[in-house]
Every structure is written in C-alpha cells, then in structure tokens.
Motif scaffolding. Structure first.
Motif, short mmCIF file in Angstrom:
data_model
loop_
_atom_site.label_atom_id
_atom_site.label_comp_id
_atom_site.label_asym_id
_atom_site.label_seq_id
_atom_site.Cartn_x
_atom_site.Cartn_y
_atom_site.Cartn_z
N GLY A 33 -47.37 60.63 15.00
CA GLY A 33 -46.45 61.18 14.01
C GLY A 33 -45.03 60.66 14.17
N LEU A 34 -44.61 60.49 15.42
CA LEU A 34 -43.27 59.98 15.68
C LEU A 34 -43.14 58.51 15.26
CD1 LEU A 34 -42.51 61.65 19.12
CD2 LEU A 34 -41.45 62.17 16.91
N HIS A 35 -44.23 57.75 15.36
CA HIS A 35 -44.21 56.36 14.89
C HIS A 35 -43.96 56.31 13.38
CE1 HIS A 35 -45.33 55.23 18.83
NE2 HIS A 35 -46.63 55.41 18.71
N VAL A 36 -44.66 57.18 12.67
CA VAL A 36 -44.46 57.25 11.21
C VAL A 36 -43.03 57.66 10.89
CG1 VAL A 36 -45.22 58.33 9.06
CG2 VAL A 36 -46.90 57.77 10.82
N LEU A 37 -42.53 58.65 11.63
CA LEU A 37 -41.17 59.13 11.41
C LEU A 37 -40.15 58.03 11.69
CD1 LEU A 37 -39.29 61.52 10.77
CD2 LEU A 37 -39.36 62.11 13.20
N ALA A 38 -40.37 57.25 12.75
CA ALA A 38 -39.45 56.15 13.08
C ALA A 38 -39.43 55.12 11.96
CB ALA A 38 -39.88 55.50 14.40
N LEU A 39 -40.59 54.77 11.43
CA LEU A 39 -40.65 53.80 10.34
C LEU A 39 -39.99 54.35 9.08
CD1 LEU A 39 -44.24 52.35 10.80
CD2 LEU A 39 -42.09 51.07 10.95
N ALA A 40 -40.19 55.64 8.82
CA ALA A 40 -39.55 56.25 7.66
C ALA A 40 -38.02 56.23 7.80
CB ALA A 40 -40.05 57.69 7.48
N ALA A 41 -37.53 56.47 9.01
CA ALA A 41 -36.08 56.44 9.26
C ALA A 41 -35.53 55.03 9.05
CB ALA A 41 -35.78 56.93 10.67
N ILE A 42 -36.28 54.02 9.51
CA ILE A 42 -35.85 52.64 9.30
C ILE A 42 -35.83 52.31 7.82
CG2 ILE A 42 -36.56 50.23 9.63
CD1 ILE A 42 -37.45 50.96 12.43
N THR A 43 -36.84 52.81 7.08
CA THR A 43 -36.87 52.58 5.64
C THR A 43 -35.64 53.18 4.97
OG1 THR A 43 -39.30 52.59 5.65
CG2 THR A 43 -38.20 52.93 3.53
#
Length: 198
Positions: free
Chosen positions: A91-101
């Motif tokens: 879940g944190l990986h998805v959140l990190a990518l969303a933050a980068i987006t």
C-alpha cells in the motif's frame, strides 16, 4: 511475466529521452573543451556556452525524470520498511507513486504556466544569444508532462497489482535492495522495474 504494452512503450520512450539527454551532455562537454582551447591558444571565445550549459541542465533534469522513476532511482526512505507487513508495504508503494504523480502534475502545471506566459509576451533571454525562452521551456514542459504521464500509468499499474499480486508490486515498485544495487554495478543483475520481465 511480460508487462502491459503501455508500460513497455513508456520504458522505450523514457530510454530514448535519457539517451538524448546524455548526448546533449556529451556535446556540451565538447563545446566547453573547444571554448577553453580557443580562449587559451587563439584568444577567441564562444559566446553563450554558460547559457547553453543552463539549458542542458534543465533538459537532462526534465527528460531524465521518467527513466529514473521506471528504474526506481528516486530516493526512498526505507529504514523501517522491512519491518512492516507485506500488505502495508504494498500500500505504501502505491501511495509513494501517487505522491510522485501529484508532484509531477504540479511541476507540469507550473511549467505550462510559464510557457504560455512566455509565448504571450515573446520573451527572449537577456544574453548574447537572445534565445526565445519558449524553446527551453517547451522542452521542460514536454519532459515534466511525460514524467506526469509515466508516474500516473505506473500508479495505476501498481494499484492493480495491489489487488492482484502484492508480491510482484513490491518487486517492481519497492525500493531497490542491496543485492540489486550490487548486481547493477557488477552487471550480474539489473534492478527490477515496472517494465522488466521476471
């Protein structure tokens, strides 16, 4: 397992942009060597080498963002990461990518704003080259825009993997492990990315 065509296409474009950026650095280096040699031996200097250096820095900064993201080269703070449950890490990986987006969209929005303002006023640099500012800004807009697109697609892919295959999500989008880093430098094993086969 082969990744979707969209990811492979993004990887190909990102690789091409990174090669363009690297070529520009080489050309700038040759230009600087020529300028130094000409000044030292012929009392002649090219005007604008420092200005071109600034444009090259902006170019490699924007065109290299997507390639770095796909190769998991952006820094991640992962001191306690391995102690988290696997599902939480995914879940944190998805959140990190969303933050980068989100950050990429913010960058692109500001780049477009500066670009349209430059077009409206016909701004040129206050330098000997008198470069129309829209030229380097257009490259910056393209680079950040492609970065936002890449980050968005990777985020969607990671979200799908979160539901279907969290283990693969961690392999593709988690921080690079020590073994992968060692393998990269010894050419024994390239770091996994969202577009590689496993």
């Amino acid at each position: 397992m082969t990744e979707p065509l969209s990811l492979r296409l993004l990887d190909g474009v990102a690789r091409g942009l990174a090669l363009i950026a690297g070529t520009c650095v080489v050309l700038l280096s040759l230009l600087i060597v020529y300028d130094i040699t000409a000044r030292s031996f012929f009392s002649h200097s090219l005007e604008g080498t420092d200005e071109l250096g600034g444009y090259t820095l902006a170019l490699i900064g924007s065109l290299g963002l997507s390639y770095t993201l796909i190769r998991r080269g952006h820094p991640r703070i992962d001191l306690a990461f391995r102690f988290f449950p696997a599902r939480m890490r995914a879940g944190l990986h998805v959140l990190a990518l969303a933050a980068i987006t989100g950050f990429a969209l913010f960058m692109t929005d500001h780049a477009i704003g500066d670009f349209t303002e430059t077009i409206a006023f016909g701004t040129v640099t206050n330098t000997p080259l008198q470069t129309p500012l829209w030229v380097p800004q257009a490259i910056w807009v393209f680079g950040t825009g492609f970065f936002a697109l890449t980050a968005g697609v990777l985020t969607l892919h990671a979200a799908l993997l979160f539901a279907r295959d969290p283990h693969r999500l961690e392999k593709l989008y988690g921080p690079i492990t020590v073994d992968e880093e060692v393998g990269e430098y010894t050419h024994a094993d390239a770091p996994a990315s969202g577009t590689k086969e496993s």
